[in-house]
Design a protein around this motif. Sequence first.
Motif, short mmCIF file in Angstrom:
data_model
loop_
_atom_site.label_atom_id
_atom_site.label_comp_id
_atom_site.label_asym_id
_atom_site.label_seq_id
_atom_site.Cartn_x
_atom_site.Cartn_y
_atom_site.Cartn_z
N LEU A 146 0.85 -1.19 0.00
CA LEU A 146 0.00 0.00 0.00
C LEU A 146 0.88 1.25 0.00
O LEU A 146 1.84 1.33 0.78
N LEU A 163 -0.24 7.51 1.70
CA LEU A 163 -1.33 8.34 1.21
C LEU A 163 -1.26 9.71 1.88
O LEU A 163 -1.72 9.90 3.00
N CYS A 203 -7.38 1.89 -3.04
CA CYS A 203 -6.02 1.36 -2.88
C CYS A 203 -6.02 -0.16 -2.81
O CYS A 203 -5.12 -0.81 -3.34
N HIS A 238 -3.80 -1.99 -5.47
CA HIS A 238 -2.47 -2.39 -5.01
C HIS A 238 -2.41 -3.77 -4.34
O HIS A 238 -1.31 -4.26 -4.08
#
Length: 496
Positions: free
Chosen positions: A225, A228, A471, A475
């Motif tokens: 991940l 962010l 995400c 991912h």
Amino acid sequence: MKAATLMVQGTTSDAGKSLLVTALCRWLARQGVQVAPFKPQNMALNSAVTEDGGEIGRAQAVQAQACRLAPHTDMNPVLLKPNTDVGAQVIVHGRAVGNMDAQDYHAYKRRARAAVLQSYARLAAQYEAVVVEGAGSPAEINLRAGDIANMGFAEAVDCPVILIADIERGGVFAHLVGTLALLSESERARVAGFVINRFRGDIALLQPGLDWLERETGKPVLGVLPYLAGLHLEAEDALPPSPFGAGDGGVGKIRVIVPALPRISNHTDFDPLRLHPQVDLRFVGPGETLPPADLIILPGSKSVRADLAWLRAQGWEAAIARHLRYGGKLIGLCGGYQMLGEAIHDPHGIEGEPGSSAGLGYLAMQTVLAPEKQLRNVCGRLVLNGAEVRGYEIHAGVSRGPALARPALMLDHGPDGAIGDDGQVLGTYLHGLFESSAACAALLAWSGLREVLPPDYQALREQAIDRLADCVAEHLDTRRLAGLLGLAGKESRAWA
């Protein structure tokens, strides 16, 4: 039919367990899966009131929102709310059962385990999938006996586990391999794969490490991940990163100061202000001086008398008085509201040794702490301008006195809080006061901000949850995730 169950455990605290569970819950809900969150045991001072009138950890309330569900006490059957360095209030199925130190709670764990399994069974019978969040790390050897928070729970219900680690901390491969090494053979076999969280940079540079990890452990990396930037998700417990002195002091912004009390609770009350483009909010920590501000907010507290004594020891009582003399505004929320009165009485020793403490004396009222905690979701209007408010109450105190004749809010069940005679001081038991755009705007205008913008905090929260789900889809190995949940055969392009 028993729900498919998947558990997320972390190599450390704050590895990203709450974040990944929230992301998986929204990702599954998007696919039409009836999913519920679950955390067997949580230790946190940020809590929420459920639809069935109980109390659970704030993170599980956010995860319920990710599932598009109302929060329920079964989603977090055991909640520990620390009130000293060695003790906590123990809440089971949403209700406080008493204060315990670590030894007392260890002896109580058999009953806590029964409560956990009861709640899980009810959710598993009602939903298609349950996504479970662990607590801390499963490799905490000293806590393994009678564990109900991590592998002890996973073994009891026979569910697979994803292990997540935070690469920002450094040593991510050591965290993962070291955690596995400290697990029993059956627990290691239960780990179905790894997720690495908060990665920045070129994934190609990380790939050799991922390949080594898979060869060394024989377990797949389910995905990486990214970090962010700007993501906001309500914190499970800890204050936001670098909270002290973090305000940017922008021109035209209103300055808001929040004393970071040792037992500060529900500091998520201030998230709408932290995210507001016209607000410079700072948490002020121990040893600091309260800086000049337009508004000081006294937060909730799990130990109101002890935190008030600590505030005084910091020299902040005089600073608050000076702030008011120069025309500043002061708000007290829940425990902070109780501090604004003339006295706080704890005859039953609810939060510590029985006794009384003098309050700050800004509101003509006194508070008595009672054994029965008030828990309810409420709505109503702000007296200042009639703006609608929605929130919740979690408090053990009952406040009475002449100050209550000038309430701050008119709620569906009656008046709440108080506004001081000079119009500079406002107190309320309502958590979530700033989440309503109109009420937030009115309070900022009362504090001196001109031409207030009304950002939609609820929309910001939804955007963050959707961003997390995006995400997962981009991912993580969603086919493998669906397989772990027994959903791989379900018709959906999202599994690809």
